[in-house]
Write a protein that holds these residues in place. Structure first.
Motif, short mmCIF file in Angstrom:
data_model
loop_
_atom_site.label_atom_id
_atom_site.label_comp_id
_atom_site.label_asym_id
_atom_site.label_seq_id
_atom_site.Cartn_x
_atom_site.Cartn_y
_atom_site.Cartn_z
N TYR A 145 -79.01 -73.36 -30.32
CA TYR A 145 -80.16 -74.33 -30.82
C TYR A 145 -80.80 -75.03 -29.66
CZ TYR A 145 -78.07 -74.28 -35.46
OH TYR A 145 -77.50 -73.88 -36.69
N GLY A 146 -80.71 -74.55 -28.43
CA GLY A 146 -81.52 -74.89 -27.33
C GLY A 146 -81.34 -76.47 -26.91
N ILE A 147 -80.10 -77.01 -27.02
CA ILE A 147 -79.98 -78.37 -26.83
C ILE A 147 -78.67 -78.65 -25.74
CG2 ILE A 147 -80.80 -79.29 -28.93
CD1 ILE A 147 -77.72 -79.56 -29.62
N LEU A 148 -78.54 -77.58 -25.01
CA LEU A 148 -77.64 -77.49 -23.84
C LEU A 148 -78.61 -77.68 -22.61
CD1 LEU A 148 -74.80 -77.52 -22.88
CD2 LEU A 148 -74.88 -74.94 -22.71
N LYS A 149 -78.58 -78.73 -21.90
CA LYS A 149 -79.22 -78.87 -20.51
C LYS A 149 -78.51 -78.85 -19.20
CE LYS A 149 -82.97 -81.95 -19.03
NZ LYS A 149 -84.10 -81.11 -19.13
N GLY A 150 -79.05 -78.24 -18.42
CA GLY A 150 -78.50 -78.33 -17.06
C GLY A 150 -79.12 -79.27 -16.21
N TYR A 151 -78.33 -80.06 -15.60
CA TYR A 151 -78.47 -81.06 -14.66
C TYR A 151 -78.12 -80.85 -13.28
CZ TYR A 151 -79.81 -83.95 -18.84
OH TYR A 151 -80.42 -84.33 -19.98
N ASP A 152 -78.86 -81.02 -12.08
CA ASP A 152 -78.63 -80.77 -10.74
C ASP A 152 -78.16 -82.08 -10.20
OD1 ASP A 152 -78.59 -78.04 -11.00
OD2 ASP A 152 -80.87 -78.03 -10.51
N VAL A 153 -77.01 -82.04 -9.79
CA VAL A 153 -76.47 -83.42 -9.16
C VAL A 153 -75.74 -83.09 -7.63
CG1 VAL A 153 -75.11 -85.42 -9.12
CG2 VAL A 153 -76.20 -84.45 -11.17
N LYS B 168 -76.32 -80.69 -5.64
CA LYS B 168 -76.22 -78.95 -5.36
C LYS B 168 -75.28 -78.74 -6.27
CE LYS B 168 -77.47 -79.11 -0.50
NZ LYS B 168 -77.19 -78.90 0.87
N GLU B 169 -74.99 -79.46 -7.52
CA GLU B 169 -73.97 -78.93 -8.42
C GLU B 169 -74.61 -78.95 -9.72
OE1 GLU B 169 -70.67 -77.88 -8.25
OE2 GLU B 169 -70.68 -77.92 -6.14
N THR B 170 -74.47 -77.82 -10.57
CA THR B 170 -75.13 -78.15 -11.80
C THR B 170 -73.98 -78.28 -12.87
OG1 THR B 170 -76.81 -76.48 -11.25
CG2 THR B 170 -76.32 -76.63 -13.42
#
Length: 88
Positions: free
Chosen positions: A32-40, A42-44
């Motif tokens: 459904y395209g609602i998984l989002k990656g966040y970089d914090v 240098k970790e995703t």
């Protein structure tokens, strides 16, 4: 992303009796395209965007609500209640 136990507790808290999907393996979130990656630092990390998606017994999406308004599940509960009444 929550566990079945967490979803059951939430369903009880908001007084709903229909099942809430647990998607710990992220298949539906990805589809459904609602998984989002966040970089914090240098970790995703993967997080689900806030969304309420109501799917009827035939597998047809009846309602999608994303973003801040999806924090309150009342509109999704209303859609589910209406669908349940139509099916009787």
């Amino acid at each position: 992303m929550d566990s079945p136990a967490a979803n059951a507790a939430f369903a009880k808290q908001i007084s709903v009796t229909f099942p809430l999907l647990s998607d710990m393996n992220h298949k539906m979130l990805t589809a459904y395209g609602i998984l989002k990656g966040y970089d914090v630092q240098k970790e995703t990390y993967e997080w689900a965007k806030r969304a309420n998606i109501v799917i009827d017994r035939q597998g047809v999406i009846q309602h999608i609500e994303e973003g801040d308004s999806a924090v309150d599940p009342n509109s999704a509960v209303s859609v589910c209640t209406s669908l349940h009444k139509k099916e009787k």
